[in-house]
Design a protein around this motif. Structure first.
Motif, PDB file in Angstrom:
ATOM      1  N   VAL A 148      18.395 -26.364  26.634  1.00  6.88           N
ATOM      2  CA  VAL A 148      19.778 -26.188  26.181  1.00  6.88           C
ATOM      3  C   VAL A 148      20.329 -27.483  25.599  1.00  6.88           C
ATOM      4  O   VAL A 148      21.032 -27.480  24.586  1.00  6.88           O
ATOM      5  CB  VAL A 148      20.669 -25.701  27.344  1.00  6.88           C
ATOM      6  CG1 VAL A 148      22.132 -25.675  26.929  1.00  6.88           C
ATOM      7  CG2 VAL A 148      20.230 -24.323  27.802  1.00  6.88           C
ATOM      8  N   GLU A 149      19.994 -28.610  26.232  1.00  5.65           N
ATOM      9  CA  GLU A 149      20.486 -29.904  25.762  1.00  5.65           C
ATOM     10  C   GLU A 149      19.991 -30.193  24.342  1.00  5.65           C
ATOM     11  O   GLU A 149      20.753 -30.650  23.481  1.00  5.65           O
ATOM     12  CB  GLU A 149      20.037 -31.016  26.708  1.00  5.65           C
ATOM     13  CG  GLU A 149      20.549 -32.396  26.305  1.00  5.65           C
ATOM     14  CD  GLU A 149      20.042 -33.501  27.218  1.00  5.65           C
ATOM     15  OE1 GLU A 149      20.345 -34.677  26.943  1.00  5.65           O
ATOM     16  OE2 GLU A 149      19.334 -33.177  28.196  1.00  5.65           O
ATOM     17  N   VAL A 192      13.316 -18.949  20.275  1.00  9.92           N
ATOM     18  CA  VAL A 192      14.136 -18.903  21.492  1.00  9.92           C
ATOM     19  C   VAL A 192      14.573 -17.466  21.769  1.00  9.92           C
ATOM     20  O   VAL A 192      14.610 -17.015  22.914  1.00  9.92           O
ATOM     21  CB  VAL A 192      15.361 -19.826  21.347  1.00  9.92           C
ATOM     22  CG1 VAL A 192      16.294 -19.676  22.557  1.00  9.92           C
ATOM     23  CG2 VAL A 192      14.936 -21.278  21.186  1.00  9.92           C
ATOM     24  N   LEU A 193      14.891 -16.734  20.690  1.00  4.22           N
ATOM     25  CA  LEU A 193      15.371 -15.354  20.833  1.00  4.22           C
ATOM     26  C   LEU A 193      14.234 -14.374  21.123  1.00  4.22           C
ATOM     27  O   LEU A 193      14.495 -13.235  21.506  1.00  4.22           O
ATOM     28  CB  LEU A 193      16.107 -14.918  19.568  1.00  4.22           C
ATOM     29  CG  LEU A 193      17.396 -15.686  19.243  1.00  4.22           C
ATOM     30  CD1 LEU A 193      17.952 -15.237  17.901  1.00  4.22           C
ATOM     31  CD2 LEU A 193      18.427 -15.494  20.336  1.00  4.22           C
ATOM     32  N   VAL A 198      15.790 -16.366  29.438  1.00  6.52           N
ATOM     33  CA  VAL A 198      16.931 -15.473  29.646  1.00  6.52           C
ATOM     34  C   VAL A 198      18.225 -16.246  29.906  1.00  6.52           C
ATOM     35  O   VAL A 198      19.234 -15.670  30.270  1.00  6.52           O
ATOM     36  CB  VAL A 198      16.679 -14.505  30.831  1.00  6.52           C
ATOM     37  CG1 VAL A 198      15.574 -13.539  30.488  1.00  6.52           C
ATOM     38  CG2 VAL A 198      16.362 -15.276  32.104  1.00  6.52           C
ATOM     39  N   GLU A 199      18.184 -17.561  29.737  1.00  2.80           N
ATOM     40  CA  GLU A 199      19.374 -18.375  29.948  1.00  2.80           C
ATOM     41  C   GLU A 199      20.349 -18.119  28.807  1.00  2.80           C
ATOM     42  O   GLU A 199      20.054 -18.392  27.637  1.00  2.80           O
ATOM     43  CB  GLU A 199      18.986 -19.856  30.017  1.00  2.80           C
ATOM     44  CG  GLU A 199      20.076 -20.747  30.552  1.00  2.80           C
ATOM     45  CD  GLU A 199      19.583 -22.172  30.776  1.00  2.80           C
ATOM     46  OE1 GLU A 199      20.404 -23.003  31.191  1.00  2.80           O
ATOM     47  OE2 GLU A 199      18.391 -22.434  30.533  1.00  2.80           O
ATOM     48  N   ILE A 200      21.504 -17.599  29.127  1.00  2.06           N
ATOM     49  CA  ILE A 200      22.453 -17.174  28.108  1.00  2.06           C
ATOM     50  C   ILE A 200      22.887 -18.336  27.219  1.00  2.06           C
ATOM     51  O   ILE A 200      23.093 -18.166  26.018  1.00  2.06           O
ATOM     52  CB  ILE A 200      23.686 -16.489  28.759  1.00  2.06           C
ATOM     53  CG1 ILE A 200      24.605 -15.902  27.685  1.00  2.06           C
ATOM     54  CG2 ILE A 200      24.436 -17.469  29.654  1.00  2.06           C
ATOM     55  CD1 ILE A 200      23.997 -14.786  26.897  1.00  2.06           C
ATOM     56  N   GLN A 226      26.195  -8.200  25.625  1.00  2.64           N
ATOM     57  CA  GLN A 226      26.687  -7.771  26.939  1.00  2.64           C
ATOM     58  C   GLN A 226      27.241  -8.925  27.768  1.00  2.64           C
ATOM     59  O   GLN A 226      28.160  -8.715  28.570  1.00  2.64           O
ATOM     60  CB  GLN A 226      25.556  -7.092  27.712  1.00  2.64           C
ATOM     61  CG  GLN A 226      25.124  -5.755  27.144  1.00  2.64           C
ATOM     62  CD  GLN A 226      23.921  -5.177  27.859  1.00  2.64           C
ATOM     63  OE1 GLN A 226      23.047  -5.921  28.337  1.00  2.64           O
ATOM     64  NE2 GLN A 226      23.852  -3.863  27.962  1.00  2.64           N
ATOM     65  N   ASN A 227      26.709 -10.129  27.560  1.00  2.00           N
ATOM     66  CA  ASN A 227      27.059 -11.234  28.455  1.00  2.00           C
ATOM     67  C   ASN A 227      27.594 -12.484  27.773  1.00  2.00           C
ATOM     68  O   ASN A 227      28.084 -13.390  28.458  1.00  2.00           O
ATOM     69  CB  ASN A 227      25.812 -11.641  29.272  1.00  2.00           C
ATOM     70  CG  ASN A 227      25.232 -10.495  30.069  1.00  2.00           C
ATOM     71  OD1 ASN A 227      25.754 -10.115  31.100  1.00  2.00           O
ATOM     72  ND2 ASN A 227      24.126  -9.933  29.578  1.00  2.00           N
ATOM     73  N   GLY A 228      27.519 -12.549  26.452  1.00  2.00           N
ATOM     74  CA  GLY A 228      27.926 -13.757  25.752  1.00  2.00           C
ATOM     75  C   GLY A 228      29.418 -13.843  25.501  1.00  2.00           C
ATOM     76  O   GLY A 228      30.179 -12.924  25.795  1.00  2.00           O
TER      77      GLY A 228
END
Length: 409
Positions: A117-118, A150-151, A156-158, A203-205
């Motif tokens: 992520v960083e 990544v996709l 699975v880290e949002i 759903q989660n973003g």
């Protein structure tokens, strides 16, 4: 004697997003984005109905002076005044976050191996700064593939997924990116994991990430095969329709428009249209009618299932009539196409009554008068004829569709 030259770094917030010059008269649109008055007026007077920075359709073209920013710019200019005898200052942009080729390689390795992520955040900061940076990364060997990976990975880290779609969204307009993504994702065995990642973000973003993920999805739907593959994902279609159905003050209009756009994009075959219709898209659009809703309805009305669904919901026709002449010319034409399909092809009497009650006849006459000879005027003439029987209480019986004025009732 060497003349002194002064360089002044201009804060980005003081620059007009269109001209990139320091704003003399900052004004804000309803989207919240601020522009220099002369630049945005030229944009709007050229016929555009969108915010240049966000490309969001503007429900209102009113501009409001940003007095706070105006005062800040004036104070900054006063504090930057040169002492007597100095040269005129040369304005420089804020310092760009730098990435060397070596550093880019290291970041890509971390992203590819760990979905870091960083590292994604640093790349996102770099590409969001300017077009030159975006061109740099697109030319960098393997960059698009790594970010797209990544996709399609098991990550699975949002946060990582949101960063990836944000980066891809920024570089979509660069040459060849859409084609590369299409080949990487929808023409390989990565399709399922990619679509699952999009569903997960939807759903989660965050609302912003949802908009960007839909735009990325729309960009890879370049041919009929890609569109079919997207439409075959029942989970994705269900989530998209759910977003439209639950669209309220918590969801931006840009999300609504993005979702409707992808549905328009994939609605190329009768089977895809039938799938959307069976999932209740007509009823959903009837509750929140926008310009893009009219475009999608016009697309759906080209098949018998679409006409039946629209006809069975008189509220839909009433919503279409209500929008006529209040939207862009293209959207008005889409509205006419919808009404023509259900009133002239389907010949649904309840729909005709709804059109008449909504003052649709008068609006159709106005549209017909402003059109030259062509498809839209033909549809308007057909509509006037089809609506005569439903207009017993209106003085339309003697109206001739070739006259050049509208008789008052």
């Amino acid at each position: 004697m060497v003349k002194e030259e002064l360089h002044i770094t201009v804060p980005n917030v003081f620059r007009c997003p269109i001209s990139l010059d320091v704003m003399k008269s900052p004004v804000s649109l309803c989207t919240g984005v601020t522009y220099d008055r002369s630049s945005i007026q030229q944009w709007l007077e050229s016929g555009h109905d969108t915010c240049p920075a966000t490309m969001q359709v503007l429900p209102s073209k009113d501009i409001i002076p940003n007095l706070t920013l105006h005062r800040l710019i004036n104070l900054w200019i006063q504090s930057s005044t040169l002492r007597p005898g100095a040269n005129s200052p040369r304005l420089l942009p804020a310092t760009s976050p730098a990435i060397s080729g070596v550093r880019a390689n290291l970041l890509m390795e971390k992203i590819e191996s760990q979905c870091c992520v960083e590292s994604l955040s640093k790349v996102s900061e770099f590409v969001s700064y300017c077009e030159e940076n975006r061109r740099f990364v697109v030319r960098f060997d393997g960059f698009v593939e790594v970010v797209a990976g990544v996709l399609t990975s098991k990550c699975v880290e949002i946060e990582a997924l949101e960063m990836a779609v944000s980066i891809l969204d920024l570089i979509l307009s660069e040459n060849g990116v859409k084609e590369r993504l299409n080949k990487l994702i929808l023409k390989s065995n990565r399709e399922s994991s990619f679509l699952s990642a999009i569903v997960f973000i939807l759903q989660n973003g965050s609302p912003d990430s949802k908009v960007k993920s839909v735009r990325v999805l729309d960009s890879v739907a370049l041919d009929s095969e890609s569109k079919r593959r997207i439409s075959d994902s029942q989970d994705l279609i269900s989530v998209l329709l759910q977003l439209l159905q639950t669209n309220d003050d918590n969801n931006s209009q840009s999300l609504n428009d993005a979702v409707t756009s992808i549905l328009i994009t994939i609605s190329v075959t009768r089977s895809i249209k039938s799938t959307l219709i069976e999932n209740g898209v007509v009823d959903i659009l009837s509750n929140s009618m926008t310009e893009k809703s009219l475009k999608l309805l016009a697309t759906l009305s080209s098949c018998s299932e679409g006409r039946s669904a629209i006809s069975s919901n008189p509220k839909c026709a009433a919503a279409v009539v209500e929008k006529l002449l209040k939207v862009s010319r293209a959207a008005t034409e889409d509205g006419v196409a919808v009404l023509w399909s259900v009133c002239c092809l389907k010949r649904e009497e309840k729909v005709k009554e709804a059109v008449v009650k909504g003052n649709g006849v008068t609006k159709i006459l106005v549209i017909m008068q402003r059109e030259g000879e062509g498809r839209v005027k033909m549809m308007c003439r057909d509509l006037v004829k089809a609506l005569r029987a439903a207009c017993k209480d209106m003085c339309l019986g003697s109206y001739e569709t070739k006259t050049t004025h509208i008789r008052p009732c």
